[in-house]
Design an enzyme around this catalytic site. Sequence first.
Site, PDB file in Angstrom:
ATOM      1  CG  HIS A   1       4.429   5.059   4.297  1.00 46.19           C
ATOM      2  ND1 HIS A   1       3.586   5.803   5.080  1.00 46.19           N
ATOM      3  CD2 HIS A   1       3.824   3.842   4.198  1.00 46.19           C
ATOM      4  CE1 HIS A   1       2.542   5.069   5.450  1.00 46.19           C
ATOM      5  NE2 HIS A   1       2.645   3.870   4.917  1.00 46.19           N
TER       6      HIS A   1
ATOM      7  CE1 TYR B   1       4.929   3.934   8.022  1.00 43.04           C
ATOM      8  CE2 TYR B   1       4.792   3.259  10.305  1.00 43.04           C
ATOM      9  CZ  TYR B   1       4.178   3.567   9.117  1.00 43.04           C
ATOM     10  OH  TYR B   1       2.821   3.517   9.028  1.00 43.04           O
TER      11      TYR B   1
ATOM     12  CG  HIS C   1      -0.183   0.213   2.534  1.00 46.11           C
ATOM     13  ND1 HIS C   1       0.216  -0.817   3.349  1.00 46.11           N
ATOM     14  CD2 HIS C   1       0.235   1.349   3.168  1.00 46.11           C
ATOM     15  CE1 HIS C   1       0.825  -0.333   4.419  1.00 46.11           C
ATOM     16  NE2 HIS C   1       0.861   0.975   4.337  1.00 46.11           N
TER      17      HIS C   1
ATOM     18  CG  HIS D   1      -4.053   0.527   4.219  1.00 43.60           C
ATOM     19  ND1 HIS D   1      -3.659  -0.696   4.686  1.00 43.60           N
ATOM     20  CD2 HIS D   1      -3.062   1.389   4.575  1.00 43.60           C
ATOM     21  CE1 HIS D   1      -2.498  -0.576   5.298  1.00 43.60           C
ATOM     22  NE2 HIS D   1      -2.105   0.673   5.244  1.00 43.60           N
TER      23      HIS D   1
ATOM     24  CD  GLU E   1       3.728   0.736   7.024  1.00 45.83           C
ATOM     25  OE1 GLU E   1       3.182   1.408   6.125  1.00 45.83           O
ATOM     26  OE2 GLU E   1       3.129   0.358   8.035  1.00 45.83           O
TER      27      GLU E   1
ATOM     28  CG  HIS F   1      -0.105   0.795  11.940  1.00 49.87           C
ATOM     29  ND1 HIS F   1       0.444   2.037  12.097  1.00 49.87           N
ATOM     30  CD2 HIS F   1       0.488   0.267  10.853  1.00 49.87           C
ATOM     31  CE1 HIS F   1       1.337   2.237  11.134  1.00 49.87           C
ATOM     32  NE2 HIS F   1       1.392   1.180  10.370  1.00 49.87           N
TER      33      HIS F   1
HETATM   34  C1  M3P Z   1      -0.046   3.555   7.995  1.00 49.27           C
HETATM   35  C2  M3P Z   1      -0.717   2.278   7.767  1.00 49.27           C
HETATM   36  C3  M3P Z   1      -0.212   8.240   9.435  1.00 49.27           C
HETATM   37  C4  M3P Z   1      -0.619   6.864   9.455  1.00 49.27           C
HETATM   38  C5  M3P Z   1       0.004   5.855   8.841  1.00 49.27           C
HETATM   39  C6  M3P Z   1      -0.537   4.533   8.796  1.00 49.27           C
HETATM   40  C7  M3P Z   1       0.837   8.737   8.555  1.00 49.27           C
HETATM   41  O1  M3P Z   1       1.068   3.713   7.357  1.00 49.27           O
HETATM   42  O2  M3P Z   1      -0.144   1.465   7.063  1.00 49.27           O
HETATM   43  O3  M3P Z   1      -1.821   2.071   8.294  1.00 49.27           O
HETATM   44  O4  M3P Z   1      -0.773   9.029  10.161  1.00 49.27           O
HETATM   45 FE    FE Z   2       1.425   2.310   5.828  1.00 50.46          FE
END
Ligand code: M3P
Ligand code: FE
Length: 304
Positions: A211, A252, A150, A197, A262, A243
């Site tokens: 990213h 990351y 993603h 996602h 990532e 997450h």
């Molecule tokens: C991810 C993901 C930010 C959230 C990033 C989340 C930049 O990269 O893979 O769910 O707030």
């Molecule tokens: Fe991500």
Amino acid sequence: MGILRLAHVDVRTPDLDLSTAYYTEVMGLQQVARTDDCVYLKCWDEEDHHSLRMRYNPRTGMDSFTFRVEEEDDLHEFEKKVEAYGCPTTRVSRGGAVGQGESIRFEVPSGQIMELVWDIEKTGNLLGKHNPSPVPPPDLPGIAPPRMDHMLVNAEEVAESASFFMDVLGMRMTEQVLDGNGHQLGVWLAGNTRSPHDIAIVNGPNGALHHWAYWLDDWDHIRKAADTLAFNGVQIDQGPTRHGVTRGNTIYFFDPLGIRNEVFTGGYWVDPDTEILTWTEDNFGKGLFYYENVISQRFLRMHT
Ligand code: M3P
Ligand code: FE
């Protein structure tokens, strides 16, 4: 009709040799083609010609990102819909790009250049189609992810961008972050995959790339990736951690030119009838990094 998946990301690098060394030896991608000013790379389990194009240019950045559409006719349907929304499109004809046929390109509301393509050259994965080994050769260098997963772009107006991806391109929202007034600060969108996602959009400067992420098959591979990165002196940005949003495990880090990468695993299955998950800004620390429960300013403010 629909968006199938993220196909490739096209970026610029002022040091093509250094970037190539990093993406082949540390990330562990396969180099599939090289022209005067471009290097094309893919993961070992990807069937398409490439998933990353790096082009020599004095300024690091993203040229464009490409999604594959489901059916050949979708390209023309999307062309009409994108034009009707008010974004001018240009057609790139067969022969205009390496590894693919006709495509359409346009600027999304948040300023990045997006491309849609159906006709992609299928060069196959590293395992072949006859009595394939279930695993890649054990001596692949670096992290060696099986595939790209993603990407995340920034937008000044997240809600406007989200509605473009949903109403015009037909992607489904799986999760969102709302501020105290109910305005979207971030959205996670899926095409026709079962993952939470294919692209996410988070508040930040228009035109920016936050990213892109490669898939790994399990959490232990994220730990091994961290070892590989640390051994090679790569700057780690966050993690290994988890997450809250997407439930994914993650780390990351930055490529030699400062582009954030990532590697990601986990998540959950989504179907067209899966209900949207909503995070409130006051709980987003856990949404972002569940263990740390902090919103790192470097993480939110640094982008390409
Ligand atoms: C991810 C993901 C930010 C959230 C990033 C989340 C930049 O990269 O893979 O769910 O707030
Ligand atoms: Fe991500």
